[in-house]
Structures are given as C-alpha cells and as structure tokens.
Write an enzyme that holds these catalytic residues in place. Structure first.
Site, PDB file in Angstrom:
ATOM      1  N   HIS A  72       0.832  -1.194   0.000  1.00 51.60           N
ATOM      2  CA  HIS A  72       0.000   0.000   0.000  1.00 51.60           C
ATOM      3  C   HIS A  72       0.874   1.254   0.000  1.00 51.60           C
ATOM      4  O   HIS A  72       1.833   1.352   0.758  1.00 51.60           O
ATOM      5  CB  HIS A  72      -0.917   0.020   1.220  1.00 51.60           C
ATOM      6  CG  HIS A  72      -2.100  -0.883   1.066  1.00 51.60           C
ATOM      7  ND1 HIS A  72      -3.213  -0.810   1.877  1.00 51.60           N
ATOM      8  CD2 HIS A  72      -2.362  -1.870   0.181  1.00 51.60           C
ATOM      9  CE1 HIS A  72      -4.100  -1.705   1.505  1.00 51.60           C
ATOM     10  NE2 HIS A  72      -3.601  -2.369   0.484  1.00 51.60           N
ATOM     11  N   TYR A 201      -9.537   5.344   6.952  1.00 49.99           N
ATOM     12  CA  TYR A 201      -9.785   5.736   8.335  1.00 49.99           C
ATOM     13  C   TYR A 201     -10.858   6.818   8.314  1.00 49.99           C
ATOM     14  O   TYR A 201     -10.620   7.921   7.812  1.00 49.99           O
ATOM     15  CB  TYR A 201      -8.505   6.285   8.979  1.00 49.99           C
ATOM     16  CG  TYR A 201      -7.495   5.228   9.352  1.00 49.99           C
ATOM     17  CD1 TYR A 201      -7.312   4.840  10.680  1.00 49.99           C
ATOM     18  CD2 TYR A 201      -6.710   4.605   8.384  1.00 49.99           C
ATOM     19  CE1 TYR A 201      -6.390   3.871  11.031  1.00 49.99           C
ATOM     20  CE2 TYR A 201      -5.781   3.628   8.722  1.00 49.99           C
ATOM     21  CZ  TYR A 201      -5.624   3.274  10.050  1.00 49.99           C
ATOM     22  OH  TYR A 201      -4.716   2.305  10.394  1.00 49.99           O
ATOM     23  N   PRO A 293      -5.300  -0.409  18.470  1.00 46.04           N
ATOM     24  CA  PRO A 293      -4.940  -0.797  17.103  1.00 46.04           C
ATOM     25  C   PRO A 293      -5.059   0.320  16.073  1.00 46.04           C
ATOM     26  O   PRO A 293      -4.734   0.102  14.913  1.00 46.04           O
ATOM     27  CB  PRO A 293      -5.937  -1.928  16.798  1.00 46.04           C
ATOM     28  CG  PRO A 293      -7.101  -1.664  17.691  1.00 46.04           C
ATOM     29  CD  PRO A 293      -6.541  -1.060  18.937  1.00 46.04           C
ATOM     30  N   LYS A 297       0.229  -0.691  15.314  1.00 45.69           N
ATOM     31  CA  LYS A 297       1.582  -0.813  15.852  1.00 45.69           C
ATOM     32  C   LYS A 297       1.842  -2.087  16.653  1.00 45.69           C
ATOM     33  O   LYS A 297       2.998  -2.413  16.929  1.00 45.69           O
ATOM     34  CB  LYS A 297       1.901   0.393  16.739  1.00 45.69           C
ATOM     35  CG  LYS A 297       1.989   1.692  15.979  1.00 45.69           C
ATOM     36  CD  LYS A 297       3.139   1.683  15.001  1.00 45.69           C
ATOM     37  CE  LYS A 297       2.973   2.723  13.929  1.00 45.69           C
ATOM     38  NZ  LYS A 297       3.452   2.286  12.625  1.00 45.69           N
ATOM     39  N   TYR A 385       3.413   6.152  10.744  1.00 42.73           N
ATOM     40  CA  TYR A 385       2.609   5.012  10.307  1.00 42.73           C
ATOM     41  C   TYR A 385       3.471   3.961   9.616  1.00 42.73           C
ATOM     42  O   TYR A 385       3.305   2.751   9.843  1.00 42.73           O
ATOM     43  CB  TYR A 385       1.500   5.486   9.364  1.00 42.73           C
ATOM     44  CG  TYR A 385       0.386   4.487   9.169  1.00 42.73           C
ATOM     45  CD1 TYR A 385      -0.788   4.581   9.912  1.00 42.73           C
ATOM     46  CD2 TYR A 385       0.495   3.455   8.245  1.00 42.73           C
ATOM     47  CE1 TYR A 385      -1.817   3.661   9.749  1.00 42.73           C
ATOM     48  CE2 TYR A 385      -0.532   2.535   8.075  1.00 42.73           C
ATOM     49  CZ  TYR A 385      -1.678   2.642   8.828  1.00 42.73           C
ATOM     50  OH  TYR A 385      -2.685   1.731   8.661  1.00 42.73           O
TER      51      TYR A 385
END
Length: 392
Positions: A72, A201, A293, A297, A385
């Site tokens: 991604h 998100y 979550p 991580k 991220y």
C-alpha cells in the site's frame, strides 16, 4: 531439557525470534500453551511496516508474503464527507506498508520451525519462571500430562499480556503505565472484495470506522462501539448500515457488502511495563506493551523488539559481550513510547469521545484539517505510520 534460550509463547514474536536465533546458530526451545490449530487460526493484525517485512525476509520467511502481500502506498482519511489521500512514498522518501495477515505470518513461521527446527512444543503451558537472577533460570511447564522443566541461559517472555512472564518481575523496580479507552472495536471478516485499494480511516458522526482487507477477496472492517459491547447484539445488516453511514462521502463510492464470516470485539487500551528485562528474563511484544490498534503498531512493535533481541544475542554468541542486552530495555522502550504516543493521538483524533463536547469535536476536526492541508503534518503521520527506526 536444557537450551540456550527458552522462549515462552509461540505467536509471531516467539516464532520469529526462534527463527532468527536458529539462523545464527543459537539453540532455543519454544513453549506454546495452545494447539497449532488455535495459533494458526487466531485473527489479528495485518498491516506490516517496512521494517517488519525486512525482518521476515531476513528470517527466510517471506516467500508467500512477497507473492501474496498487498503493498500500500498510503491511506485515506475521511471526515465531513470528504476524502483525503496520504501518499506515503512522497512523504517519507519511498516507504510503504504491506497488508499480510498475522495468521499467515504464523503459518509461514510454524512451517519453517517444524521443517528445520528449533524445537516447538504445542500445548506446553508455562507455569513459572524460577531463579531469573541466576545464570541458569528454569521454566516449569506442563506438557503431555506431566510437569517438566526447561533449564536455560536466558528466558524470553513472548507470552502476551495475560502470560506469566511479566508477573515474575519483582514489584519493586517495576512500573506500569496504562490508559483504558471507553470504547472498543467491533471487527468483522467478510467474504467480499475490498471496496478500496488502501485502508480508509473514517471519522463519522456516530464514531470511527476502518476499512481494511486480508486479501483481494476478503475484507476486514471495524466499527467503534461502546466498551462492553456484545458482538451478537449487532446483526449483519446493522453492521453494514452503520459502516455505510460512517464511510459516506460526497463522491461516487460504494461499500461492497458480502457474507460476514467472523465477528469479534476488541477493547482499546494503552499499556507499558518498565523495564523489559529482569536478570536473565526478558520481555518482548504484548508481554511488555499494548497499544490501541488505531495506529497499527502492536505486531510491528513486537517484531522490532525481536529484531533487537536477535541482534543482541548474535553479539553475545559471537563475542560473549552482554553490552547490547544491557541496553535492550532502553532501546526498545524509546520506540515503544513513540508508538504509544502515535497510537493514542490517532485514537483520540478519530474516535467519538463519550465524554467529549462541541469543543472537543472541533479540535478533532482541526487536527484532521491540519493533516489534510499541511505537507508537514501529513509527513509526520506518514513517518510514524510506516514505522520509525529503532532508536539507539
């Protein structure tokens, strides 16, 4: 039984550590309390930082990952019915993330372990770690109906938050830091192609939602729900309707619906135990730290702990020096706290706060607007991220 390194826990952290030690020529034994079937079927995380992918390649455990993993280039933020793409490579100098389910990582590592060693004992329940301050700590465990002992030079606790390893640390000198969040995630697996190319998100009016995937045929989705929610109280149609509402945008986009094959509820918490070493007992992964979550991580922190451990034991094996082991806790905790901060910030920004008010709501939107409009703010998110380097 005797070994150089006794590993309690046959999840991804314990199995990866065993694999890396084996390739360095260090003897170890893995004790796993569950059955192989239970370990290989447990649904958990699936977003891998670049460093995690590199570690699996280093272990010779990335053949299927490289063939089937979904690389991604970013994520999408949704709020106020708008879409905002965060381009990871453009913001981080080329870094990406990969979707590959933890269940598949475990299957790959188990297959290698059983084919090449070192020993892996199923249904071997660790009962206690004795004499961790000595040169030969002992793990007492129950296997095949009788109590046995594993004498080690070192014991590594990869047995998760509810394992016995952390409880062996003396109260004096141990510190725990934790924060429970007043909401959980209702997660589903659905036999339907993902409705997106990258993770979404979303901050909806009634709460957070996440669209992820396990493969090109299986979708993984999450809804923010109140703490204590029973998954059975959410019929399939209600789940899809709520996901539709939270992902809604003023654009041509459709949420694909399909048969839901699994439901689960995950509490949200942050937890860090310091230190991560006591004598010759060392913690790794969820045994030492838990993060919500939202920042993806948990698995990645466990792998970074294991990479540090593998490096320290390689030096010990080669030179006899415990220099890196003496720094293990400090090295890992520096990264753990940064990941804890990032996960907490993402969680507070994206979730509807039960105790929040209009002021809190406007602050959340301001944070999201800042990321959507500022390259600097977007780069900060992308850097965290995709994975911070090990801090030494």
């Amino acid at each position: 039984m005797r070994t150089a390194v006794g590993i309690i826990g046959g999840g991804p952290a314990g199995l990866l550590l065993a694999r890396l030690l084996h390739r360095t020529g260090i003897d170890c034994v893995v004790l796993e309390a569950r059955t192989r079937e239970d370990v290989e079927q447990r649904q958990r995380a699936g977003m891998l930082e670049q460093g995690t992918v590199d570690a699996l390649r280093e272990a010779g455990a990335a053949e299927r990952l490289d063939a089937e993993g979904l690389v991604h280039q970013g994520i999408e933020l949704r709020f106020e019915r708008e879409r905002h793409h965060i381009d990871f490579p453009a913001l981080t100098g080329g870094r990406t993330v990969t979707i590959y389910a933890q269940t598949e990582i475990v299957k790959d590592l188990v297959a290698l372990q059983l084919a090449e060693g070192p020993p892996l004992l199923w249904e071997a329940q660790a009962l206690a770690v004795e004499k961790p301050e000595s040169a030969s700590p002992v793990v007492r465990f129950l296997h095949e109906g009788r109590e046995q002992t594993l004498i080690c030079d070192w014991v590594i606790g990869c047995d998760g938050f509810h394992g016995i390893s952390r409880g062996t640390f003396p109260a004096a000198g141990s510190h725990t830091y934790e924060r429970d969040h007043p909401y959980s995630w209702l997660g589903i697996l659905a036999d339907v192609a993902p409705s997106c190319d990258e993770l979404i998100y979303a901050r909806g009016q009634s709460g957070f939602a996440l669209h992820s995937m396990r493969s090109i045929h299986v979708s993984r989705l999450y809804l923010q729900v109140p703490g204590g929610t029973d998954a059975d109280d959410w019929p399939d149609d209600r789940i899809w309707d709520e996901l539709d509402a939270r992902f809604a945008v003023d654009a041509d986009w459709t949420l694909h619906r399909g048969p839901i094959t699994a439901k689960s509820v995950t509490p949200m918490r942050s937890y860090v135990h310091e230190p991560m070493r006591h004598g010759r007992l060392v913690l790794a992964g969820d045994a030492a730290h838990i993060v919500p979550p939202t920042g993806a991580k948990g698995l990645n922190l466990a792998v970074s702990d294991v990479r540090v451990l593998a490096r320290t034991f390689a030096e010990l094996h080669r030179t006899g020096s415990e220099r890196l082991l003496d720094d293990y806790s400090r090295t890992c905790l520096a990264r753990v706290w940064q990941a804890t901060r990032f996960s907490y910030d993402m969680t507070r920004m994206l979730h509807a706060q039960p105790d929040g008010d209009v002021f809190e709501n406007r602050l959340q939107l301001a944070r999201l607007r800042r990321i959507a409009s500022s390259r600097h703010a977007a780069a900060e998110l992308a850097t965290n991220y995709t994975g911070l380097p090990l801090l030494t």
